[in-house]
Structures are given as C-alpha cells and as structure tokens.
Design a protein around this motif. Structure first.
Motif, PDB file in Angstrom:
ATOM      1  N   GLN A  91      -1.777  26.616 -13.286  1.00  0.00           N
ATOM      2  CA  GLN A  91      -1.023  26.819 -12.216  1.00  0.00           C
ATOM      3  C   GLN A  91      -1.064  25.570 -11.138  1.00  0.00           C
ATOM      4  N   SER A  92      -2.435  25.135 -11.087  1.00  0.00           N
ATOM      5  CA  SER A  92      -2.560  24.343  -9.807  1.00  0.00           C
ATOM      6  C   SER A  92      -1.949  22.980 -10.129  1.00  0.00           C
ATOM      7  N   GLU A  93      -1.432  22.413 -11.390  1.00  0.00           N
ATOM      8  CA  GLU A  93      -0.867  21.043 -11.461  1.00  0.00           C
ATOM      9  C   GLU A  93       0.462  21.205 -10.647  1.00  0.00           C
ATOM     10  N   GLU A  94       1.134  20.134 -10.588  1.00  0.00           N
ATOM     11  CA  GLU A  94       2.308  19.926 -10.223  1.00  0.00           C
ATOM     12  C   GLU A  94       3.439  20.706 -11.171  1.00  0.00           C
ATOM     13  N   GLY A  95       4.528  21.470 -10.352  1.00  0.00           N
ATOM     14  CA  GLY A  95       5.489  22.116 -11.297  1.00  0.00           C
ATOM     15  C   GLY A  95       4.730  23.352 -12.146  1.00  0.00           C
ATOM     16  N   GLY A  96       3.461  23.653 -11.620  1.00  0.00           N
ATOM     17  CA  GLY A  96       2.807  24.861 -12.219  1.00  0.00           C
ATOM     18  C   GLY A  96       3.614  26.149 -11.896  1.00  0.00           C
ATOM     19  N   GLU A  97       4.114  26.181 -10.820  1.00  0.00           N
ATOM     20  CA  GLU A  97       4.942  27.719 -10.267  1.00  0.00           C
ATOM     21  C   GLU A  97       6.010  27.949 -11.193  1.00  0.00           C
ATOM     22  N   ILE A  98       6.812  26.687 -11.397  1.00  0.00           N
ATOM     23  CA  ILE A  98       7.995  27.078 -12.582  1.00  0.00           C
ATOM     24  C   ILE A  98       7.530  27.592 -13.865  1.00  0.00           C
ATOM     25  N   GLU A  99       6.339  26.962 -14.425  1.00  0.00           N
ATOM     26  CA  GLU A  99       5.653  27.508 -15.686  1.00  0.00           C
ATOM     27  C   GLU A  99       5.355  28.893 -15.522  1.00  0.00           C
ATOM     28  N   VAL A 100       4.736  29.292 -14.435  1.00  0.00           N
ATOM     29  CA  VAL A 100       4.302  30.634 -14.315  1.00  0.00           C
ATOM     30  C   VAL A 100       5.523  31.409 -14.302  1.00  0.00           C
ATOM     31  N   PRO A 121       0.705  -1.246   0.009  1.00  0.00           N
ATOM     32  CA  PRO A 121       0.090  -0.019  -0.111  1.00  0.00           C
ATOM     33  C   PRO A 121       0.941   1.405   0.200  1.00  0.00           C
ATOM     34  N   PRO A 122       0.791   1.933  -0.911  1.00  0.00           N
ATOM     35  CA  PRO A 122       1.405   3.304  -0.873  1.00  0.00           C
ATOM     36  C   PRO A 122       0.983   4.381  -0.181  1.00  0.00           C
ATOM     37  N   PRO A 123       1.826   5.334   0.392  1.00  0.00           N
ATOM     38  CA  PRO A 123       1.349   6.258   1.117  1.00  0.00           C
ATOM     39  C   PRO A 123       0.457   7.064   0.474  1.00  0.00           C
ATOM     40  N   ASN A 124      -0.536   7.884   1.200  1.00  0.00           N
ATOM     41  CA  ASN A 124      -1.475   8.802   0.472  1.00  0.00           C
ATOM     42  C   ASN A 124      -0.910   9.909  -0.342  1.00  0.00           C
ATOM     43  N   ARG A 125       0.354  10.395  -0.005  1.00  0.00           N
ATOM     44  CA  ARG A 125       0.879  11.098  -1.093  1.00  0.00           C
ATOM     45  C   ARG A 125       0.846  10.629  -2.611  1.00  0.00           C
ATOM     46  N   ILE A 126       1.534   9.327  -2.498  1.00  0.00           N
ATOM     47  CA  ILE A 126       1.691   8.513  -3.877  1.00  0.00           C
ATOM     48  C   ILE A 126       0.439   8.319  -4.420  1.00  0.00           C
ATOM     49  N   ILE A 127      -0.496   8.092  -3.610  1.00  0.00           N
ATOM     50  CA  ILE A 127      -1.946   7.547  -4.457  1.00  0.00           C
ATOM     51  C   ILE A 127      -2.477   8.825  -5.054  1.00  0.00           C
ATOM     52  N   SER A 128      -2.500   9.921  -4.200  1.00  0.00           N
ATOM     53  CA  SER A 128      -2.967  11.154  -4.900  1.00  0.00           C
ATOM     54  C   SER A 128      -2.077  11.425  -5.987  1.00  0.00           C
ATOM     55  N   GLY A 129      -0.857  11.135  -6.271  1.00  0.00           N
ATOM     56  CA  GLY A 129      -0.214  11.355  -7.339  1.00  0.00           C
ATOM     57  C   GLY A 129      -0.388  10.717  -8.489  1.00  0.00           C
ATOM     58  N   ILE A 130      -0.553   9.415  -8.236  1.00  0.00           N
ATOM     59  CA  ILE A 130      -1.076   8.433  -9.169  1.00  0.00           C
ATOM     60  C   ILE A 130      -2.357   8.877  -9.746  1.00  0.00           C
ATOM     61  N   GLU A 131      -3.331   9.105  -9.080  1.00  0.00           N
ATOM     62  CA  GLU A 131      -4.549   9.779  -9.356  1.00  0.00           C
ATOM     63  C   GLU A 131      -4.501  10.790 -10.405  1.00  0.00           C
ATOM     64  N   LEU A 132      -3.881  11.751  -9.823  1.00  0.00           N
ATOM     65  CA  LEU A 132      -3.676  12.988 -10.699  1.00  0.00           C
ATOM     66  C   LEU A 132      -2.883  12.683 -12.069  1.00  0.00           C
ATOM     67  N   GLN A 133      -1.895  12.044 -11.914  1.00  0.00           N
ATOM     68  CA  GLN A 133      -1.343  11.565 -13.270  1.00  0.00           C
ATOM     69  C   GLN A 133      -2.221  10.900 -14.223  1.00  0.00           C
ATOM     70  N   SER A 134      -3.070   9.913 -13.678  1.00  0.00           N
ATOM     71  CA  SER A 134      -4.034   9.182 -14.596  1.00  0.00           C
ATOM     72  C   SER A 134      -5.262  10.127 -15.126  1.00  0.00           C
ATOM     73  N   SER A 135      -5.541  11.169 -14.352  1.00  0.00           N
ATOM     74  CA  SER A 135      -6.482  12.085 -14.906  1.00  0.00           C
ATOM     75  C   SER A 135      -5.944  12.901 -15.860  1.00  0.00           C
ATOM     76  N   SER A 136      -4.508  13.235 -15.731  1.00  0.00           N
ATOM     77  CA  SER A 136      -4.068  14.093 -16.667  1.00  0.00           C
ATOM     78  C   SER A 136      -3.720  13.341 -18.010  1.00  0.00           C
ATOM     79  N   LEU A 137      -3.384  12.065 -17.699  1.00  0.00           N
ATOM     80  CA  LEU A 137      -3.384  11.212 -19.086  1.00  0.00           C
ATOM     81  C   LEU A 137      -4.548  11.104 -19.849  1.00  0.00           C
TER      82      LEU A 137
END
Length: 786
Positions: A104-113, A55-71
C-alpha cells in the motif's frame, strides 16, 4: 468476442446483480493502468532531464530512487508478499474473505487496495448467493425423493394390485435417488440428503442390502409394449403404508379441477389408485423434474461463469501491475464454496438417472432430449424469404394505389360502395399483420435489452419464435392479403370479367379459410409448436375463469382488447357470407338483428375475459389490486357498450354525451394503470425522477415519449364519438386508421410491460417458475399447522 461482452451475454438475466461485477473491477484496473502510464511518462521525463545535467526537483529525484529500488527487487519471488487473504467466519458457518494488500505504501497502492476490497466484496457476494441457491435445491431434492417414493408406491398399487396387497412386501425404485438410503429415521426427518455427500461417505453410511432387497421385479408400464418394463426393488414396508400418508394436490389447472375446488372445502383429494390418476401424477412429476434439472443447470453455469470471471480479472491485474498475486488469490477462489462444491454436479447426475429410469423407459437418448433440448438455430432461408415477402408486399401496395388512382375509384359512387363492402373484409388481415409486425419489433428490442421474454411466457426451450420468424409470417400474410385485394380490384374494374363479379367477392373468404386452415393444421409445418401454444392460450382465455391465469394468457387477452375491429370483421364475415349479402353487392348487415347483437357481444368478450381473470385472482390471492384491475376492465366494458350503442343510433345527443363521459372515465383509469402499474413509472421517490429505479433503456427520454404517446393514442377514440369532419378521408378509412393506432399503442405497451415484469423477476432473483408437486403428506401438513 471479448470476455466482458461474452460474460454479460451468457449470464442468467434474472441473476445479473448476483454475478461478479466484472465491468466495475475493469474500471478500477483501467484507472490503475492510466496511473501507471502517467507515472511511466513522468519517469521518462526525469531520465531525460537527468541526461542533460539539469538538476531535477526533489520530488522527481525521490521518484527515481523509488523506481530504482523497486527495479532491484523485480527478480525476487515476491508473490506471497503482495497480498494476504484472511478467511473469516460469519453466521451460519459462512466463510468471508478479506484481502490485505502489502504494498500500500508504493505509488498507486491506494488504487490496488480499492481493487482488492472490491474483489473481496464480489467474491463474498457470489459465494453467499451460490450457497443459498444450493441449499434451496438440496431441500427441493429432499421433497422430490419423497414424491418419487409415493409415485413408485402408486405405480405398484396400480399395476399389481393383487400381488402387492397389504400382507406382501413393498418395492423400491431402482433409479438412483436424489437423497440417500439412510436409516428410516433419517429418511423420515429428511435433514441431510445423501446425494449431497461424497461417494465415500455414502458407501460408509449405506447399509448392506439384504437378500430380500436385491431381487428385481419387472412391472410393465401402462400402455407400453412387452419390452418396456420398470425395474423395482423390494421395500421393507408395504406400499399401502406409504400411500396412507399421501394426498393428491388439486392445483385447479383445468375446468373440472376448478369446479371441484369450488365445491369442496379442501383442495386435496384421496388417492383412487386408477390409471388416469397415475398418468396425471407422472405428467406433473415429469414437469417438476425437468424444471428442477433446469435449476441445477443454471447453478452450474453460474458457478462456471463467475469462476472464469475471477480468473480473467486476475490475469488483467497481473498484466497491468506485473505482480504475481493471481495464483494466490485464485487458490482462495478455487477453495471457496463456489469453486470446491460439487453438490450441483452430483445432483445433476442423480436427477438424470432418476428421470431416465422413471420417465423415459430407461432410454437415455430420449430422456436427455427432454432434459436438454437443443437451442434453436437461426436459418438463412428465414432471412431471405422475409426480405422477399417484404419486397413483394411493398410492390403490391404500390400497384393497388396506382390502380385505384388510374381508375379514379374514390371519386365515384362505386368506389364508396367498394370501401363499404370489400375493404372491411381485407382490413382484418391488415390488423393481424400490423400486430405481428409490432410483436416482431418487441421481440427484437426484448432481446437487445436482455428481457427474458421466453421465460416470462413459459416457452419451451428451442420452440420460441424470434423476430425474424414472426416477421416472415407477417410479411407472408401481407403478400396473401394484398395479392387477393389486387386480384379482387382488377376483376371488379375489368368490364370483361362482369360475369365473375359475384365469384370475385369470395376471394377474401378463401383467404380467411386458408389462414385458419394453416393455424389449426395438425401437421408439423409452419411452426406447429408455436401455433398450438397460441391455440392453447386462446382456449384458456375463452375458458376464463375456469383456468388459472398465466403470463401468456393475460398477455394474449390484453392483445385481444386492442383488436376490437378485427373481431368485428369476423362478425362481418359471418353476416356477409352467411346471410348472402355478398351476392347482392351491398352490405345490409346492420338491418339484421342477429348481426347487431353479435356486434355488441364480440366487442365485450376480450374485456370480459380479463375481468373474469381478475376476479379469480382476487378470490385466490385476496389482493385488492386485482379487484381494482377488474373494475378498470368493467368500466371499459360499459364504455365500449355505450359507444357501440351511439354508433348504431346516430343523431342521439344524449348517447354522445353518455359515451363521452363513460369513455373518459375508462380512459383515465386505463392510462393510470398502463403507466403506473403495468410500466412501473411515475415514481416520485425514484432515483430516476418520475421513472423507475431500474431502467433497461439508457435514454430516459424514451420513457417520457412512450408515456405521452400512450396518452395521445388512448384518446384516439374521440374521433369515433365526436366525428370531426374530414371531407377528404372516408369514414371507413378513419376507423381503420384508429384501429391501427390502437394496435401500435398495444405494441409499445407490450415492450414496457414485459420490461417491468422482467425487472421484478430480477429484483427477486426469480429465474425459474415453480411447478406444484402432485403429492401432499399428512405429516407435512401437521408440521405446518404446528
């Protein structure tokens, strides 16, 4: 070559800070790419953990969900949803661009801003700079139109003085004008140039020509054959009416004009309608047009390079992020003033047409040669012969040393006499050679650190010498001098050549005549343009203060102040061969009063030239800095005279003390001026402590080492006054070594002096020289007074 290096190499050096910060944007993208790579590594780790059932930590699960939604959304056309560019209007109808990043809300969005914020800043900076420069050239085009109008009227008056009198119609030049043929009121005001409007608007605004305006008249150019004609059209007004409002500017560029400017209250003079005056005006306007065309070329190049940089950086962004924002942003860039304005292109075409029509007898090929001289190409033969002559010089030097050691020349009285008589004659070529080698090294480092020395010195494009050419000349001169010295030494030491001993001493004189003949040779051989440029600068230095000071003039005069021993060698040649001392195998020049007088005068001449130049600049600019610089040279003149007097009057303690005091004062002033004024260093409030804010050399220790070395080499004169006892070294050798050290110090000074000058040009965005216009209008003077 990568675009970043090409962009840095091809940008206008003086406008470097006004170009897009391509490297700064690349650093942000590099940071974004590293973040993406770290995120991708974490995602892979999460997938592996999920595959083994841990079982991955909550942080990792949320990351997978974000990636899948972006894909899931990758196949959608989201280009217009990535950025939103707003156009804002500032003062003076200027447009500014502000981009809003919608992810901007996506991960790394601050750098792109941060990236898009920096991108907007660079686009606004480049746009503003380009628009300001275009406005400047548009105003200059208006002035050039009025200058050409006066030139055409002057040509008509000079060539057809009877036919085009006060009762006859005037004429207009048939060349395409830089500004428009609007109504006379618009022409007089000069508010909006026609050459900067679209072609359709021009045809709408231009009045249809009347019958009297389309009849061409052909007038021969002065000094041309029957085939060379000038086509002109009828003016509505008499050319004399144009010339009534015109005066000639006296730029004080020649001794005669300087003398006239001194004895006249005004620096402007009335037109005399003579052929000589017309020729002088045409030459000045020709130079003005070439310089104006060069400005337009720089602006066009600036626009092209920055547009390419924006395109390249957006392609990199799209490659790293896989977002389709490049097309949207480049559409904004293309529609900006930088990408959509065609004023510079129109002005280039009109300037070409006007120049070809008026200054090259409608010969396009000849006109374009003047406007676009070809860049100089490097030749392999130069590199080959430079290495060949360098090897020969080293071999000859070794042969001379071995010859002297084999004969034990320095241990004999004859050797001392040889050092006293012959060695000073050949040392002249040594001084020149070492100076040329230092100049070649300076050129190499100027190019490496992008110091625009060709612009500072005013070299014509395609004629400036590179470090390879200068090294070739110096090594060739070294071969001649060392070959002559070895031949002279061999004949002197060979008992079978006793009858030729008097003749052998003519070898150095022959070498000097050969070098002078090559220098003043009028034929197009051995870099004639550079030789003549040197001769003109030397003549202007000698004619100080009758000529205005220019960069090559003051630079050459400063170089001559470090060649005191070389100038004394010229005087020695006059005495040695003019008074027949060479035939007696001994030098008694100091027994001649004329020689001692010249011995004083020749030392003072370089410093005196610089002193007079400073006085002239003080009178023209009223800047106290030039007076202080003049006092520095005057103190050096006093110190050199006292030291020379002490040299001629041995054993006088009072002269020694006086020489030490005067030399110490002059040396202190010169060291301060070198480091603080000429080099711009020792700034206490600089961000680089005790240096400048801007430095071209990345290693700061180089500047501190140069300052220390400058002080040490400045104090080398103490050996000449105090005469420290060095029993193993001949006195002539000591003075020669000190002279070489002064030449080396001047070479080091030259690099940092031009670096500081270049940075001053960069700070003011000064990429071209201002050429004075020949005509002045009475109405313009009245406006200035108002």
């Amino acid at each position: 070559m990568k675009f970043g290096k090409e962009f840095k190499k091809k940008m206008v050096p003086e406008w470097a800070e006004a170009h897009m910060d391509y490297n700064g944007l690349k650093r942000i993208l590099r940071e974004l790419r590293e973040y993406k790579q770290r995120k991708h590594s974490r995602d892979l780790l999460d997938h592996k953990i999920a595959a083994v059932g841990a079982p991955p930590p909550n942080r990792i699960i949320s990351g997978i969900e974000l990636q899948s939604s972006s894909l899931q959304n990758t196949n959608e056309d989201i280009e217009d949803q990535v950025i939103d560019v707003n156009t804002l209007h500032g003062d003076g109808c200027r447009q500014f661009y502000k981009t809003k990043f919608l992810r901007q809300s996506e991960e790394g969005g601050e750098i792109e801003v941060t990236f898009f914020k920096k991108l907007d800043e660079e686009l606004n900076k480049v746009n503003t700079f380009y628009k300001d420069k275009v406005e400047e050239v548009k105003q200059e085009a208006n002035h050039l139109d009025k200058q050409m109008e006066a030139l055409v009227a002057l040509r008509i008056k000079v060539k057809k003085p009877k036919q085009y009198g006060s009762n006859s119609k005037g004429h207009r030049n048939s060349a395409v004008p830089l500004t428009s043929n609007k109504s006379s009121a618009a022409d007089a005001s000069g508010n909006e140039p026609m050459g900067l409007t679209s072609e359709s608007k021009q045809h709408q605004r231009e009045p249809s020509p009347g019958p009297s305006e389309v009849n061409p008249t052909q007038i021969k150019n002065p000094g041309s054959d029957d085939r060379e004609v000038l086509n002109i059209y009828d003016y509505r007004e008499d050319p004399l009416e144009v010339l009534e409002h015109v005066k000639i500017k006296n730029t004080l560029e020649s001794p005669i004009s300087t003398i006239k400017g001194v004895f006249k209250d005004s620096r402007e003079e009335e037109l005399s309608f003579g052929k000589e005056e017309l020729k002088r005006v045409e030459e000045r306007l020709r130079a003005v047009f070439i310089q104006f065309y060069h400005k337009l070329q720089l602006l066009k190049h600036y626009s092209f390079m920055n547009l390419s940089a924006f395109s390249k950086i957006m392609k990199k962004y799209q490659k790293i992020t896989s977002r389709g924002a490049a097309r949207s942003y480049m559409l904004i860039v293309d529609n900006s003033y930088l990408g959509s304005s065609d004023e510079v292109t129109n002005l280039l075409e009109r300037a070409e047409a006007t120049f070809i029509q008026n200054f090259s007898n409608s010969n396009r090929r000849e006109g374009m040669k003047s406007l676009r001289p070809k860049a100089k190409r490097e030749k392999h033969a130069v590199t080959f012969f430079s290495g060949f002559f360098c090897g020969c010089s080293i071999a000859l030097m070794v042969a001379i040393i071995l010859r002297m050691e084999a004969r034990k020349l320095m241990d004999k009285e004859k050797g001392a006499q040889y050092m006293k008589n012959i060695f000073p004659l050949y040392s002249l070529f040594g001084y020149i050679t070492i100076h040329m080698l230092m100049y070649a090294a300076d050129i190499y480092f100027w190019r490496r650190y992008r110091v625009n020395y060709a612009f500072i010195f005013g070299f014509k494009k395609g004629t400036e010498l590179g470090y390879r050419e200068v090294f070739l000349l110096s090594s060739g001169l070294a071969v001649l001098a060392l070959g002559g010295l070895l031949a002279n030494l061999h004949l002197d030491m060979d008992s079978s050549a006793e009858i030729y001993k008097t003749l052998t001493e003519l070898v150095p004189l022959g070498l000097l005549i050969l070098v002078l003949a090559i220098t003043f040779c009028p034929f197009n051989i051995i870099y004639r343009s550079s030789r003549f440029f040197f001769i003109r600068c030397l003549f202007r230095c000698i004619g100080a203060p009758l000529y205005p000071e220019t960069s090559p003039d003051f630079f050459l005069a400063d170089q001559l102040t470090s060649q005191v021993q070389a100038l004394r060698s010229f005087v020695l040649y006059i005495c040695y061969y003019g008074l027949g001392e060479y035939s007696r195998r001994q030098s008694k020049c100091h027994s001649h009063g004329v020689y001692n007088t010249l011995y004083f005068i020749i030392v003072v001449i370089p410093f005196w030239m610089r002193f007079l130049k400073c006085i002239r600049r003080f009178c023209e600019e009223k800047d106290v800095k030039h007076m202080r610089n003049g006092l520095k040279y005057f103190s050096t003149i006093v110190a050199v005279i006292i030291r020379t007097a002490y040299e001629l009057k041995k054993g006088k303690t009072s002269w020694m003390v006086l020489a030490l005091i005067c030399s110490a004062v002059a040396t202190t002033m010169n060291m301060y001026w070198d480091i603080v004024i000429d080099w711009g260093l020792l700034r206490t409030k600089s961000k680089n402590k005790y240096l400048r804010d801007r430095l071209l050399v990345s290693h700061k220790i180089i500047y501190f080492a140069a300052m220390v070395l400058n002080v040490v080499l400045r104090l080398a004169w103490m050996q000449l006054v105090l005469e420290f006892k060095l029993t193993t070294v001949h006195k002539m050798t000591i003075s020669t070594i000190i002279a070489f050290l002064e030449v080396i110090r001047r070479g080091i000074w030259s690099f940092f002096r031009l670096e500081n000058e270049h940075l001053n040009n960069v700070g003011e965005y000064r990429a071209f020289k201002s050429v004075p216009l020949p005509f002045s209008y009475y109405d313009e003077d009245a406006e200035k007074d108002d």
